[in-house]
Design an enzyme around this catalytic site. Structure first.
Site, PDB file in Angstrom:
ATOM      1  N   ALA A  69      -3.917  -0.561  -6.907  1.00 46.59           N
ATOM      2  CA  ALA A  69      -3.445  -1.923  -7.084  1.00 46.59           C
ATOM      3  C   ALA A  69      -3.033  -2.760  -5.895  1.00 46.59           C
ATOM      4  CB  ALA A  69      -2.275  -1.930  -8.059  1.00 46.59           C
ATOM      5  N   GLY A 115      -4.803   3.209  -8.569  1.00 44.57           N
ATOM      6  CA  GLY A 115      -5.870   2.730  -9.372  1.00 44.57           C
ATOM      7  C   GLY A 115      -7.326   2.831  -8.935  1.00 44.57           C
ATOM      8  N   GLU A 118      -8.104   5.821 -10.267  1.00 47.40           N
ATOM      9  CA  GLU A 118      -8.466   5.767 -11.824  1.00 47.40           C
ATOM     10  C   GLU A 118      -9.739   5.096 -12.134  1.00 47.40           C
ATOM     11  OE1 GLU A 118      -4.576   4.077 -12.336  1.00 47.40           O
ATOM     12  OE2 GLU A 118      -3.978   5.434 -13.757  1.00 47.40           O
ATOM     13  N   GLU A 138       1.625   6.875  -7.821  1.00 41.91           N
ATOM     14  CA  GLU A 138       2.484   5.973  -8.538  1.00 41.91           C
ATOM     15  C   GLU A 138       3.994   6.304  -8.548  1.00 41.91           C
ATOM     16  OE1 GLU A 138      -0.687   6.621  -8.902  1.00 41.91           O
ATOM     17  OE2 GLU A 138      -1.864   4.895  -9.742  1.00 41.91           O
TER      18      GLU A 138
HETATM   19  N1  DAK Z   1      -2.350  -3.347  -1.763  1.00 40.39           N
HETATM   20  C1  DAK Z   1      -2.519  -4.295  -0.946  1.00 40.39           C
HETATM   21  N2  DAK Z   1      -2.801  -4.032   0.394  1.00 40.39           N
HETATM   22  C2  DAK Z   1      -2.980  -2.867   0.787  1.00 40.39           C
HETATM   23  C3  DAK Z   1      -2.856  -1.611   0.069  1.00 40.39           C
HETATM   24  C4  DAK Z   1      -2.686  -1.778  -1.438  1.00 40.39           C
HETATM   25  N3  DAK Z   1      -2.752  -0.955  -2.363  1.00 40.39           N
HETATM   26  N4  DAK Z   1      -3.323  -0.591   0.535  1.00 40.39           N
HETATM   27  C5  DAK Z   1      -3.232  -1.000   1.971  1.00 40.39           C
HETATM   28  N5  DAK Z   1      -3.013  -2.358   2.090  1.00 40.39           N
HETATM   29  C6  DAK Z   1      -3.194  -3.044   3.193  1.00 40.39           C
HETATM   30  C7  DAK Z   1      -2.076  -2.584   4.285  1.00 40.39           C
HETATM   31  O1  DAK Z   1      -0.922  -3.638   3.884  1.00 40.39           O
HETATM   32  C8  DAK Z   1      -2.656  -3.191   5.375  1.00 40.39           C
HETATM   33  O2  DAK Z   1      -2.457  -4.782   5.599  1.00 40.39           O
HETATM   34  P1  DAK Z   1      -1.732  -5.414   6.699  1.00 40.39           P
HETATM   35  O3  DAK Z   1      -0.616  -4.926   7.118  1.00 40.39           O
HETATM   36  O4  DAK Z   1      -2.914  -5.406   7.618  1.00 40.39           O
HETATM   37  O5  DAK Z   1      -1.917  -7.044   6.153  1.00 40.39           O
HETATM   38  C9  DAK Z   1      -4.001  -2.916   5.381  1.00 40.39           C
HETATM   39  O6  DAK Z   1      -4.178  -2.981   3.847  1.00 40.39           O
HETATM   40  C10 DAK Z   1      -4.296  -1.835   6.328  1.00 40.39           C
HETATM   41  O7  DAK Z   1      -3.357  -0.787   5.737  1.00 40.39           O
HETATM   42  P2  DAK Z   1      -2.658   0.256   6.563  1.00 40.39           P
HETATM   43  O8  DAK Z   1      -2.185  -0.599   8.027  1.00 40.39           O
HETATM   44  O9  DAK Z   1      -1.710   0.810   5.828  1.00 40.39           O
HETATM   45  O10 DAK Z   1      -3.743   1.308   7.108  1.00 40.39           O
HETATM   46  P3  DAK Z   1      -3.395   2.783   7.163  1.00 40.39           P
HETATM   47  O11 DAK Z   1      -5.025   3.315   7.611  1.00 40.39           O
HETATM   48  O12 DAK Z   1      -2.372   3.030   8.291  1.00 40.39           O
HETATM   49  O13 DAK Z   1      -3.230   3.447   5.998  1.00 40.39           O
HETATM   50  C11 DAK Z   1      -3.319   4.002   3.659  1.00 40.39           C
HETATM   51  C12 DAK Z   1      -4.161   3.452   4.771  1.00 40.39           C
HETATM   52  C13 DAK Z   1      -4.470   3.498   2.343  1.00 40.39           C
HETATM   53  C14 DAK Z   1      -2.811   5.287   3.404  1.00 40.39           C
HETATM   54  C15 DAK Z   1      -2.061   2.909   3.293  1.00 40.39           C
HETATM   55  O14 DAK Z   1      -2.623   1.681   3.628  1.00 40.39           O
HETATM   56  C16 DAK Z   1      -1.358   3.032   1.989  1.00 40.39           C
HETATM   57  O15 DAK Z   1      -0.758   3.989   1.472  1.00 40.39           O
HETATM   58  N6  DAK Z   1      -1.675   1.941   1.136  1.00 40.39           N
HETATM   59  C17 DAK Z   1      -1.290   2.300  -0.183  1.00 40.39           C
HETATM   60  C18 DAK Z   1      -1.531   3.111  -1.168  1.00 40.39           C
HETATM   61  C19 DAK Z   1      -0.977   2.896  -2.554  1.00 40.39           C
HETATM   62  O16 DAK Z   1       0.280   3.161  -2.626  1.00 40.39           O
HETATM   63  N7  DAK Z   1      -1.686   2.430  -3.717  1.00 40.39           N
HETATM   64  C20 DAK Z   1      -1.242   2.276  -4.695  1.00 40.39           C
HETATM   65  C21 DAK Z   1      -1.331   3.143  -5.603  1.00 40.39           C
HETATM   66  S1  DAK Z   1      -0.228   2.910  -6.972  1.00 40.39           S
HETATM   67  C22 DAK Z   1       3.056  -2.040 -10.809  1.00 40.39           C
HETATM   68  C23 DAK Z   1       3.301  -1.613  -9.499  1.00 40.39           C
HETATM   69  C24 DAK Z   1       2.756  -0.716  -8.876  1.00 40.39           C
HETATM   70  C25 DAK Z   1       1.535  -0.220  -9.503  1.00 40.39           C
HETATM   71  C26 DAK Z   1       1.277  -0.485 -10.882  1.00 40.39           C
HETATM   72  C27 DAK Z   1       2.009  -1.162 -11.516  1.00 40.39           C
HETATM   73  N8  DAK Z   1       4.230  -2.613 -11.364  1.00 40.39           N
HETATM   74  C28 DAK Z   1       4.958  -3.566 -10.856  1.00 40.39           C
HETATM   75  C29 DAK Z   1       4.184  -2.533 -12.965  1.00 40.39           C
HETATM   76  C30 DAK Z   1       0.534   0.826  -8.593  1.00 40.39           C
HETATM   77  C31 DAK Z   1      -0.552   1.065  -8.908  1.00 40.39           C
HETATM   78  C32 DAK Z   1      -1.524   1.644  -7.850  1.00 40.39           C
HETATM   79  O17 DAK Z   1      -2.418   1.756  -7.683  1.00 40.39           O
END
Ligand code: DAK
Length: 255
Positions: A69, A115, A118, A138
């Protein structure tokens, strides 16, 4: 031929194979509302498009298939907005790709998280590049995988292994994902799309009705008891008989 591409995705169709590329590499191809809505509409459109037999989903750039997401977008939304999304959009999203009549392949080219995983789990088949990373983080964010992850992952790899992945939120590498059966095979990055296209073309060469009906029967195996599944198999088989394709294919074996 319709042009399905937009600012958040590209779609290239050749020889019956549609390659859909999530195109937000600056944010690891994270799923914002626009991208999710467009993918849902695209699934219907590609099912109806006679030029398409198989769809491949992949991500733009070198780093990610999809990091889940769009957390930046989600972080700025109201609780009411999120609630409406879950009530009205989520039910369609969790079945959008999985509900396609035509076979789907995820070509996973890097991070495949939340997501994003998923979405890949909605596909019929998954191939990954060697450096890919998989995870459902998550729970570490205070939620749970709510787009099919808690249901599709245990069906694929078993309850205990799914519990380990989901309750810890830990990432695994591509070799481990292959060992667990999350992906069919792992290939070097340069061979990922060629391998997915080759697999898609092999499927696309088969009679369309047989492929589509076989998918119906296979999916029934995950929803029903054996007796119901065997009945579903027969119901899926019968429409093949209505097509003349089989006559041409079987004719060469005549006495
Ligand atoms: N969303 C938005 N931006 C993201 C992102 C994401 N999921 N993942 C990465 N980015 C962005 C980073 O913020 C960064 O942007 P800038 O800072 O350059 O503007 C850019 O992509 C590059 O990321 P990194 O600098 O972090 O790159 P790295 O190689 O160091 O790390 C990474 C890559 C994929 C391991 C890391 O970015 C990361 O951990 N990203 C998040 C992964 C994650 O946790 N995804 C979400 C899974 S949970 C809800 C709330 C949440 C959800 C559902 C509902 N509610 C409020 C109801 C969650 C659902 C999910 O999918």
């Amino acid at each position: 031929m319709p042009d399905y591409s937009s600012e958040v995705k590209t779609v290239a169709i050749e020889d019956g194979v549609a390659v859909i590329t999530l195109n937000r590499p600056a944010v690891m191809n994270a799923l914002n509302m626009q991208l999710r809505e467009e993918i849902m509409a695209l699934c219907h459109a590609l099912d109806a498009d006679p030029a398409v037999q198989v769809a491949i989903f992949t991500g733009a750039g070198d780093k990610a298939f999809c990091a889940g997401a769009d957390l930046k977008e989600r972080g700025s939304r109201s609780t009411e907005g999120m609630y409406d999304e879950r009530r009205f959009l989520r039910a369609k999203w969790v079945g959008a790709v999985a509900g396609m009549a035509k076979p789907t392949i995820a070509a996973i080219n890097g991070y495949c998280l939340g997501g994003g995983l998923e979405l890949a789990l909605q596909c019929d088949l998954r191939i990954a590049a060697e450096e890919s990373q998989f995870g459902l983080p998550e729970v570490t964010l205070g939620f749970l995988p709510g787009a099919g992850g808690t249901q599709r992952l245990p069906r694929l790899i078993g309850l205990q292994r799914a519990k380990e992945m989901i309750l810890t939120g830990k990432r695994i590498n591509a070799a481990e994902a292959e060992r667990l059966g999350i992906v069919l095979r792992v290939v070097p990055r340069a061979q990922l799309l060629p391998a997915a296209i080759e697999l898609a073309r092999t499927i696309a060469k088969n009679p369309r009705i047989a492929v589509i009906q076989a998918k119906v029967a296979l999916n029934a195996s995950q929803e029903t008891m054996l007796s119901g599944g065997l009945q579903a198999e027969n119901e899926a088989w019968l429409p093949c008989l209505l097509s003349d394709t089989w006559k041409a294919k079987v004719a060469r074996f005549k006495d």
